[in-house]
Design a protein around this motif. Sequence first.
Motif, PDB file in Angstrom:
ATOM      1  N   GLN A 345       0.819  -1.216   0.000  1.00 32.79           N
ATOM      2  CA  GLN A 345       0.000   0.000   0.000  1.00 32.79           C
ATOM      3  C   GLN A 345       0.855   1.269   0.000  1.00 32.79           C
ATOM      4  N   THR A 346       1.985   1.204  -0.703  1.00 29.78           N
ATOM      5  CA  THR A 346       2.937   2.317  -0.719  1.00 29.78           C
ATOM      6  C   THR A 346       3.282   2.711  -2.140  1.00 29.78           C
ATOM      7  N   ASP A 347       3.348   4.027  -2.369  1.00 29.42           N
ATOM      8  CA  ASP A 347       3.760   4.555  -3.663  1.00 29.42           C
ATOM      9  C   ASP A 347       4.852   5.597  -3.438  1.00 29.42           C
ATOM     10  N   TYR A 348       5.648   5.817  -4.466  1.00 26.62           N
ATOM     11  CA  TYR A 348       6.666   6.871  -4.461  1.00 26.62           C
ATOM     12  C   TYR A 348       6.398   7.769  -5.656  1.00 26.62           C
ATOM     13  N   PHE A 349       6.345   9.068  -5.410  1.00 24.67           N
ATOM     14  CA  PHE A 349       5.943   9.989  -6.464  1.00 24.67           C
ATOM     15  C   PHE A 349       7.065  10.180  -7.480  1.00 24.67           C
ATOM     16  N   GLY A 350       6.733  10.030  -8.771  1.00 23.58           N
ATOM     17  CA  GLY A 350       7.662  10.358  -9.855  1.00 23.58           C
ATOM     18  C   GLY A 350       8.802   9.375 -10.022  1.00 23.58           C
ATOM     19  N   TYR A 351       9.810   9.788 -10.820  1.00 19.35           N
ATOM     20  CA  TYR A 351      10.999   9.007 -11.133  1.00 19.35           C
ATOM     21  C   TYR A 351      10.656   7.674 -11.790  1.00 19.35           C
ATOM     22  N   ASP A 352       9.649   7.704 -12.684  1.00 20.30           N
ATOM     23  CA  ASP A 352       9.277   6.510 -13.442  1.00 20.30           C
ATOM     24  C   ASP A 352      10.117   6.456 -14.713  1.00 20.30           C
ATOM     25  N   ILE A 353      11.038   5.510 -14.794  1.00 17.44           N
ATOM     26  CA  ILE A 353      11.850   5.389 -16.001  1.00 17.44           C
ATOM     27  C   ILE A 353      11.163   4.498 -17.031  1.00 17.44           C
ATOM     28  N   ASP A 354      10.095   3.846 -16.617  1.00 18.29           N
ATOM     29  CA  ASP A 354       9.308   3.045 -17.559  1.00 18.29           C
ATOM     30  C   ASP A 354       7.914   2.855 -16.989  1.00 18.29           C
ATOM     31  N   PHE A 355       6.928   2.809 -17.866  1.00 15.10           N
ATOM     32  CA  PHE A 355       5.543   2.558 -17.457  1.00 15.10           C
ATOM     33  C   PHE A 355       4.920   1.601 -18.464  1.00 15.10           C
ATOM     34  N   GLN A 356       4.282   0.552 -17.955  1.00 13.28           N
ATOM     35  CA  GLN A 356       3.639  -0.423 -18.817  1.00 13.28           C
ATOM     36  C   GLN A 356       2.244  -0.726 -18.289  1.00 13.28           C
ATOM     37  N   PRO A 357       1.194  -0.363 -19.045  1.00 18.31           N
ATOM     38  CA  PRO A 357      -0.164  -0.720 -18.620  1.00 18.31           C
ATOM     39  C   PRO A 357      -0.470  -2.177 -18.969  1.00 18.31           C
ATOM     40  N   ASP A 358      -1.469  -2.728 -18.327  1.00 15.48           N
ATOM     41  CA  ASP A 358      -1.918  -4.099 -18.613  1.00 15.48           C
ATOM     42  C   ASP A 358      -0.742  -5.074 -18.603  1.00 15.48           C
ATOM     43  N   PHE A 359      -0.005  -5.067 -17.508  1.00 19.00           N
ATOM     44  CA  PHE A 359       1.228  -5.833 -17.384  1.00 19.00           C
ATOM     45  C   PHE A 359       1.087  -6.790 -16.216  1.00 19.00           C
ATOM     46  N   SER A 360       1.684  -7.957 -16.313  1.00 17.68           N
ATOM     47  CA  SER A 360       1.690  -8.865 -15.173  1.00 17.68           C
ATOM     48  C   SER A 360       2.779  -8.446 -14.200  1.00 17.68           C
ATOM     49  N   MET A 361       2.630  -8.856 -12.939  1.00 18.87           N
ATOM     50  CA  MET A 361       3.618  -8.463 -11.953  1.00 18.87           C
ATOM     51  C   MET A 361       4.958  -9.137 -12.237  1.00 18.87           C
ATOM     52  N   GLU A 362       4.941 -10.376 -12.725  1.00 24.85           N
ATOM     53  CA  GLU A 362       6.188 -11.064 -13.034  1.00 24.85           C
ATOM     54  C   GLU A 362       6.932 -10.358 -14.167  1.00 24.85           C
ATOM     55  N   ALA A 363       6.173  -9.885 -15.162  1.00 24.85           N
ATOM     56  CA  ALA A 363       6.802  -9.150 -16.261  1.00 24.85           C
ATOM     57  C   ALA A 363       7.368  -7.828 -15.768  1.00 24.85           C
ATOM     58  N   CYS A 364       6.683  -7.220 -14.817  1.00 23.99           N
ATOM     59  CA  CYS A 364       7.165  -5.957 -14.233  1.00 23.99           C
ATOM     60  C   CYS A 364       8.463  -6.194 -13.473  1.00 23.99           C
ATOM     61  N   ARG A 365       8.512  -7.301 -12.756  1.00 21.71           N
ATOM     62  CA  ARG A 365       9.725  -7.649 -12.014  1.00 21.71           C
ATOM     63  C   ARG A 365      10.901  -7.851 -12.970  1.00 21.71           C
ATOM     64  N   GLU A 366      10.660  -8.559 -14.055  1.00 23.57           N
ATOM     65  CA  GLU A 366      11.725  -8.810 -15.033  1.00 23.57           C
ATOM     66  C   GLU A 366      12.177  -7.511 -15.688  1.00 23.57           C
ATOM     67  N   LEU A 367      11.231  -6.588 -15.879  1.00 26.28           N
ATOM     68  CA  LEU A 367      11.570  -5.291 -16.472  1.00 26.28           C
ATOM     69  C   LEU A 367      12.531  -4.533 -15.570  1.00 26.28           C
ATOM     70  N   CYS A 368      12.300  -4.590 -14.266  1.00 30.75           N
ATOM     71  CA  CYS A 368      13.175  -3.922 -13.300  1.00 30.75           C
ATOM     72  C   CYS A 368      14.548  -4.598 -13.254  1.00 30.75           C
ATOM     73  N   LEU A 369      14.559  -5.924 -13.276  1.00 30.79           N
ATOM     74  CA  LEU A 369      15.830  -6.651 -13.242  1.00 30.79           C
ATOM     75  C   LEU A 369      16.682  -6.369 -14.476  1.00 30.79           C
ATOM     76  N   GLY A 370      16.015  -6.109 -15.594  1.00 31.71           N
ATOM     77  CA  GLY A 370      16.735  -5.866 -16.832  1.00 31.71           C
ATOM     78  C   GLY A 370      17.253  -4.458 -16.998  1.00 31.71           C
ATOM     79  N   ASP A 371      16.998  -3.581 -16.037  1.00 34.85           N
ATOM     80  CA  ASP A 371      17.441  -2.189 -16.127  1.00 34.85           C
ATOM     81  C   ASP A 371      18.307  -1.875 -14.910  1.00 34.85           C
ATOM     82  N   SER A 372      19.574  -1.590 -15.139  1.00 34.65           N
ATOM     83  CA  SER A 372      20.500  -1.338 -14.027  1.00 34.65           C
ATOM     84  C   SER A 372      20.141  -0.100 -13.226  1.00 34.65           C
TER      85      SER A 372
END
Length: 795
Positions: A345-372
């Motif tokens: 239940q926590t958000d951080y304002f701004g600093y979004d280097i990528d945004f993907q709608p209609d995305f699975s959480m596992e795909a979101c996790r992989e997206l973060c792992l793939g970006d240093s």
Amino acid sequence: MRDQTLKFHFLLFLLITISLFHSANSNYLNLRRGASISVEGNTLITSPDNSFNCGFYALPGSNAYWFAIWFTNSKDKTVVWTANRDRPVSSRGSRVSIRGDGTMVLTDVDGSVKWQTNTTSTDVVAAELLNTGNLVLKNLQGEILWQSFDVPTDTLLPSQRLTKNKRLTSLLRKGSFESGYFNLYFGADNVLTLISDSPETSSIYWPDPYYDIYTNGRTNYNSSRIAFLDDMGMFHSSDKFQASASDKGFGTKRRLTIDHDGNLRIYSLNNSTGLWMIAWQALSQPCQVHGVCGRNAICVYAPIPKCICTPGFEVINPSDWSAGCKPAFNETLSNSQVKFVEVSQTDYFGYDIDFQPDFSMEACRELCLGDSRCRAFTYRTWGEGHCYVKSSLFSGFMSPDFPGSTYVKIPRSLQVSKPSIFQGSSNTCEHREAEILVGSVSKYDSTRRMVRWVYIYSFCGALGAIELIFITLGWWFLFRKHGVPASVEAGYRMISSHFTRFNYGELKKATNNFREELGRGGSGIVYKGVLSDDRMVAVKRLGDVFQGQDHFWAEMRTIGKINHINLVRMWGYCSERRHRLLVYEYVSNMSLDKHIFNSNFLGWKQRFAVALGTAKGLAYLHHECLEWVIHCDVKPENILLDSGLQPKIADFGLAKLFQRDGPGSEISKIRGTQGYMAPEWALNLPITAKVDVYGYGVVVLEMIKGIKLSNWAVGDTDDHEIPLKTFSRTVKEKVQCGCGNSSWVDSIVDPRLEGKFSRKQAETLIKVGLSCVEENKSKRPTMASVVQILMECEE
């Protein structure tokens, strides 16, 4: 004769000596050119009415001094302006003087200049402190050549103007005059703005950055930029923003200050105590201030705002949370070395280097792992999942209704505990504050905890029984003899934002002796009235259940801090003896049911606007109000329409006055209405904000169909959910058989519209309505997500 002459001269000499001695230690009405004030002399420039003093000011326990202006009669000598806020001078040898070239100069013990005015006119004759608190330099003709009002610090005084090139800057911290990071100023778009402008980041947080200028009730079509606080306690801005002190009226000393916590507030001075009262504030939720807790920190309510570190991080300076938190690990890690810890239940304002709608959480996790660059990702459940990849963690904010979590990247070897702030149901309809518990890394033995609390509860019970007798007698005496005590009034005013206190005679006259009834319900009867300033109002005369002081002030605590375009505004109250009345704005076009279920029905455009506006009002109550208010009785009768057919939700906050199973409570009148009550009520389950989501869903489906779903029942049944279940099942079958086209929509929408509606909007609204009336409350969306979905298909 000679003796008398000698006596006369002696007396004259004595009087002159006394006069000179007195003047050397008294206050000045002005400081003339060539004269000076030293820090040792303790001499002040005083306004003619003695409201303000100007001179050297030292904070308690400090040897540093500032040349400042402060309120004479406030208990803590509240400073409203400092010349050298970031460059204090020594306690010895420092002085302020007006030089021969007309410059007012502050020098330190070594003669170095710490501050000076930009005047170099030999016409300057003196410095004066006006009754407004304005320090001015004048010439012989009395013209002002320089004034402190043109160089404000953190405070705006009545009659002082905030214009294009001026700004208010907060203190860095409490107990310091250093410049902080929060600013009030007019932006390039001509809108009055609050911004967090720290060395690391710059972020606007007021007006709400999630909405555009006009949704926030502002305009940028103003050629001049000007804002001011008037003598009545009204704050005006050229971008059409207005605010008023809760004790609005003449004769009170006030100030508008941007505080060290980033909030903008109007304060009123109590002359008898010398204490300040908060009469208005810009943000009801202090955690909405960006950067108040610094990098890698989270703002939470526990129950007052406080800062905690993101798991895996540790605080840099416990006395200054604006410095934030630092990682307790090396941030250079390979993917095999990292894991993600969930911060619910926590958000951080701004600093979004990528945004993907209609995305699975596992795909979101992989997206973060793939970006240093990725430090964390936020996953929101707005309909389909939304993925936000974060490069930094700024302005963390934890809310019990935030629809998602943030997953922070930390070393696999690092053991941390997830902060568990919200335990159980935070949002309840019962008469209590939102329950917020702060999680800790430490773990305590359950047996020890139980013993400790049993002891505390026993002690408090015994003590409470004794106190109850004294409190009952004390309140009986006070109210019987004197009415509402001044301390209660002061407490109310501190938490109110725009109330005016009316006396019973005023409201009796305004309503023509309560002649014209507008409606009645479980909480009381509403009458139409006209105030002495010609404002049309609706006056609610509360029933006997509201006679208790605790109930009445509980309602004040809730409603007094709420203000939104889609909520019926409250103008004031009356509390005299047994009379309890609330004064609301008058909403001219009656309630929604009068415009849906009869021949005078709304068109599609108006229906969609009502659905969106109602969602915005409920989202404000659930997500933005400090107490996270739940309405508990969302239905067409409680949604009023103004002259422009915009919706305004009525009777919010009243549910907090009733105990769920209290004696005499009628669930059909007070705790909800058949056909709009969520299944949780009947099952006696914990009540959360999702009960309002359910009621909203029923209202939306009724607006789409144009009839009351509660009238669909066939045969004898006590199950009020059967009609809605039947309708929902029918619609879901049509959706599934639609095979990709929207032809099924025409069979659902009100036939009286004769096909004149937006198919895209209708399909979206139908799906939203169905998701809102899910029996499982965890499957229902939040009102914030509903607003987002509807705004995306707004035409």
